[in-house]
Write a protein that holds these residues in place. Sequence first.
Motif, PDB file in Angstrom:
ATOM      1  N   PRO A  10       0.813  -1.224   0.000  1.00  0.00           N
ATOM      2  CA  PRO A  10       0.000   0.000   0.000  1.00  0.00           C
ATOM      3  C   PRO A  10       0.850   1.280   0.000  1.00  0.00           C
ATOM      4  CG  PRO A  10      -1.021  -1.606   1.424  1.00  0.00           C
ATOM      5  CD  PRO A  10       0.327  -2.184   1.012  1.00  0.00           C
ATOM      6  N   GLN A  11       1.961   1.281   0.741  1.00  0.00           N
ATOM      7  CA  GLN A  11       2.850   2.452   0.711  1.00  0.00           C
ATOM      8  C   GLN A  11       3.382   2.699  -0.700  1.00  0.00           C
ATOM      9  OE1 GLN A  11       5.998   1.472   3.425  1.00  0.00           O
ATOM     10  NE2 GLN A  11       5.074   2.601   5.137  1.00  0.00           N
ATOM     11  N   ALA A  12       3.822   1.639  -1.347  1.00  0.00           N
ATOM     12  CA  ALA A  12       4.376   1.766  -2.695  1.00  0.00           C
ATOM     13  C   ALA A  12       3.312   2.216  -3.685  1.00  0.00           C
ATOM     14  CB  ALA A  12       4.988   0.437  -3.136  1.00  0.00           C
ATOM     15  N   LEU A  13       2.147   1.591  -3.640  1.00  0.00           N
ATOM     16  CA  LEU A  13       1.083   1.934  -4.583  1.00  0.00           C
ATOM     17  C   LEU A  13       0.629   3.373  -4.409  1.00  0.00           C
ATOM     18  CD1 LEU A  13      -0.893  -1.422  -4.441  1.00  0.00           C
ATOM     19  CD2 LEU A  13       0.604  -0.612  -6.282  1.00  0.00           C
ATOM     20  N   GLU A  14       0.531   3.802  -3.156  1.00  0.00           N
ATOM     21  CA  GLU A  14       0.161   5.198  -2.893  1.00  0.00           C
ATOM     22  C   GLU A  14       1.220   6.137  -3.469  1.00  0.00           C
ATOM     23  OE1 GLU A  14      -1.471   8.007   0.739  1.00  0.00           O
ATOM     24  OE2 GLU A  14      -0.418   6.141   1.230  1.00  0.00           O
ATOM     25  N   VAL A  21      -1.237   5.114  -7.609  1.00  0.00           N
ATOM     26  CA  VAL A  21      -2.286   4.157  -7.980  1.00  0.00           C
ATOM     27  C   VAL A  21      -3.495   4.401  -7.078  1.00  0.00           C
ATOM     28  CG1 VAL A  21      -2.908   1.713  -8.117  1.00  0.00           C
ATOM     29  CG2 VAL A  21      -0.575   2.444  -8.703  1.00  0.00           C
ATOM     30  N   PRO A  22      -4.674   4.667  -7.660  1.00  0.00           N
ATOM     31  CA  PRO A  22      -5.865   4.889  -6.838  1.00  0.00           C
ATOM     32  C   PRO A  22      -6.149   3.681  -5.939  1.00  0.00           C
ATOM     33  CG  PRO A  22      -6.310   5.426  -9.136  1.00  0.00           C
ATOM     34  CD  PRO A  22      -4.965   4.765  -9.090  1.00  0.00           C
ATOM     35  N   GLU A  23      -6.563   3.925  -4.708  1.00  0.00           N
ATOM     36  CA  GLU A  23      -6.807   2.853  -3.743  1.00  0.00           C
ATOM     37  C   GLU A  23      -7.808   1.825  -4.263  1.00  0.00           C
ATOM     38  OE1 GLU A  23      -7.805   2.216   0.995  1.00  0.00           O
ATOM     39  OE2 GLU A  23      -7.429   4.228   0.237  1.00  0.00           O
ATOM     40  N   ALA A  24      -8.751   2.256  -5.079  1.00  0.00           N
ATOM     41  CA  ALA A  24      -9.745   1.336  -5.636  1.00  0.00           C
ATOM     42  C   ALA A  24      -9.109   0.272  -6.533  1.00  0.00           C
ATOM     43  CB  ALA A  24     -10.792   2.112  -6.429  1.00  0.00           C
ATOM     44  N   LEU A  25      -7.877   0.488  -6.979  1.00  0.00           N
ATOM     45  CA  LEU A  25      -7.199  -0.462  -7.859  1.00  0.00           C
ATOM     46  C   LEU A  25      -6.140  -1.298  -7.143  1.00  0.00           C
ATOM     47  CD1 LEU A  25      -6.714   1.779 -11.036  1.00  0.00           C
ATOM     48  CD2 LEU A  25      -8.521   0.105 -10.562  1.00  0.00           C
TER      49      LEU A  25
END
Length: 143
Positions: free
Chosen positions: A40-44, A48-52
């Motif tokens: 989640p840290q990396a995606l944020e 990357v939107p949280e929904a994905l």
Amino acid sequence: MSRTVQIVFDAAEPAKVGDFWASALGYVRESPPEGFDTWPQALEAFGVPEALWDSADAVVDPDGSGPRLFIQKVPEGKTVKNRVHLDIRVSARGDDREVADAAVLAEAERLESIGASRVEWREGMGSRWLVMQDVEGNEFCVT
């Protein structure tokens, strides 16, 4: 030229399929990129939107010798037989049928305990194998 292989699965629930194959093959979930403690840290950080965040998963061989399995979310369900599948070999060529079948059945029971289901035994070209399905119905063989 060096090449690597990644095997890609389409799935409704990538984490569920990733969990199954990690358990089936002794793999582990791929670690987040360097500099990040969690995905989640990396995606944020990557925007990357949280929904994905649940749209993909990856599991890897902890020894680094097997291919990476990448599982991607798709909107449609599985409707026909796979064109590509994995084989899990638990018997050795040359084992007598009783020994080989016992190894296959023991592995089938282990795989069923993590969500797989048996389809049927098949034979051909001097071999025998058990066709199974993973948690989303993808066929694979145990031999």
